[in-house]
Motif scaffolding. Structure first.
Motif, mmCIF file in Angstrom:
data_model
loop_
_atom_site.group_PDB
_atom_site.id
_atom_site.type_symbol
_atom_site.label_atom_id
_atom_site.label_comp_id
_atom_site.label_asym_id
_atom_site.label_seq_id
_atom_site.Cartn_x
_atom_site.Cartn_y
_atom_site.Cartn_z
ATOM 1 N N LYS A 1 0.832 -1.206 0.000
ATOM 2 C CA LYS A 1 0.000 0.000 0.000
ATOM 3 C C LYS A 1 0.867 1.255 0.000
ATOM 4 O O LYS A 1 0.591 2.231 -0.721
ATOM 5 N N HIS A 2 1.937 1.231 0.828
ATOM 6 C CA HIS A 2 2.834 2.389 0.914
ATOM 7 C C HIS A 2 3.489 2.676 -0.436
ATOM 8 O O HIS A 2 3.491 3.829 -0.907
ATOM 9 N N TRP A 3 4.040 1.636 -1.049
ATOM 10 C CA TRP A 3 4.719 1.847 -2.332
ATOM 11 C C TRP A 3 3.743 2.210 -3.448
ATOM 12 O O TRP A 3 4.090 2.951 -4.365
ATOM 13 N N ARG A 4 2.515 1.719 -3.353
ATOM 14 C CA ARG A 4 1.506 2.102 -4.343
ATOM 15 C C ARG A 4 1.184 3.598 -4.221
ATOM 16 O O ARG A 4 1.083 4.312 -5.231
ATOM 17 N N GLU A 5 1.042 4.067 -2.965
ATOM 18 C CA GLU A 5 0.776 5.488 -2.748
ATOM 19 C C GLU A 5 1.946 6.351 -3.239
ATOM 20 O O GLU A 5 1.748 7.410 -3.837
ATOM 21 N N GLU A 6 3.174 5.878 -2.971
ATOM 22 C CA GLU A 6 4.349 6.611 -3.450
ATOM 23 C C GLU A 6 4.386 6.660 -4.974
ATOM 24 O O GLU A 6 4.740 7.680 -5.571
ATOM 25 N N ALA A 7 4.028 5.560 -5.604
ATOM 26 C CA ALA A 7 4.006 5.511 -7.064
ATOM 27 C C ALA A 7 2.972 6.500 -7.616
ATOM 28 O O ALA A 7 3.231 7.207 -8.601
#
Length: 195
Positions: free
Chosen positions: A41-47
């Protein structure tokens, strides 16, 4: 029977231990799964954030390019208009110079020799003005800059000037391509006292 009872107790103890280990393993797996989902979820938001920043940067760059194109287009139109105006001024000056060259020159042989020598030394054309006595049109063919020198006060041929005045009048006619380079005092009339 006692042996059988001990066997059952050992078996139950072992089963209970295995069951506890399985429950612990299940809990660990659930924790790892939750941590993995959180990380995803964190990396998706960063992307998404990075994609949004890139999108904004591209839009701003496109906007700047469009504004620059509009500015250059307007600048091109201005330069084209200036070129047309300068061309018209040059043609007008050529025509006036041709008329002045075709008109009879006043003055003695020394004046004629001076008018022939001056272009060679300075690159300026000197022509008598047939409409104004003792007035000369001086022009620079390459830039289109031209002005008139009124020497009627010096020669005494002026009817309106002060008889005691010996001023030589400078009057700009066209600035040509030197408009932005000429000092301001050369863009206005000037009178030189011969004395």
């Amino acid at each position: 029977n006692e042996l059988k009872t001990k066997y059952q107790e050992l078996k139950s103890s072992r089963m209970s231990h295995v069951h506890s280990m399985m429950e612990e393993q299940t809990k660990n797996m659930m924790k790892q799964k939750a941590a993995g989902e959180k990380l995803i979820k964190h990396w998706r938001e960063e992307a998404y954030k990075q994609a949004d920043l890139i999108d904004r940067a591209v839009k701003e760059s496109v906007k700047e390019c469009e504004e620059q194109l509009i500015y250059l287009s307007n600048k091109k139109k201005q330069l084209e208009q200036q070129t047309i105006e300068l061309s018209e001024q040059i043609e007008q000056l050529k025509e006036e110079n041709s008329q002045l060259k075709a008109s009879p020159h006043s003055g003695d042989s020394s004046g004629e020799a001076g008018s022939l020598l001056l272009p060679l030394l300075t690159g300026l054309d000197v022509l008598s003005n047939s409409k104004k006595k003792d007035t000369y049109r001086i022009s620079h063919p390459r830039t289109g800059f031209s002005f008139e020198l009124d020497c009627s006060n010096v020669s005494g041929s002026s009817t309106s000037a002060d008889p005691d005045s010996s001023d030589i009048g400078y009057t700009p006619v066209s600035f040509g391509t030197l408009d932005a380079k000429l000092p301001e005092y050369l863009k206005e009339e000037i009178y030189f006292d011969k004395s």
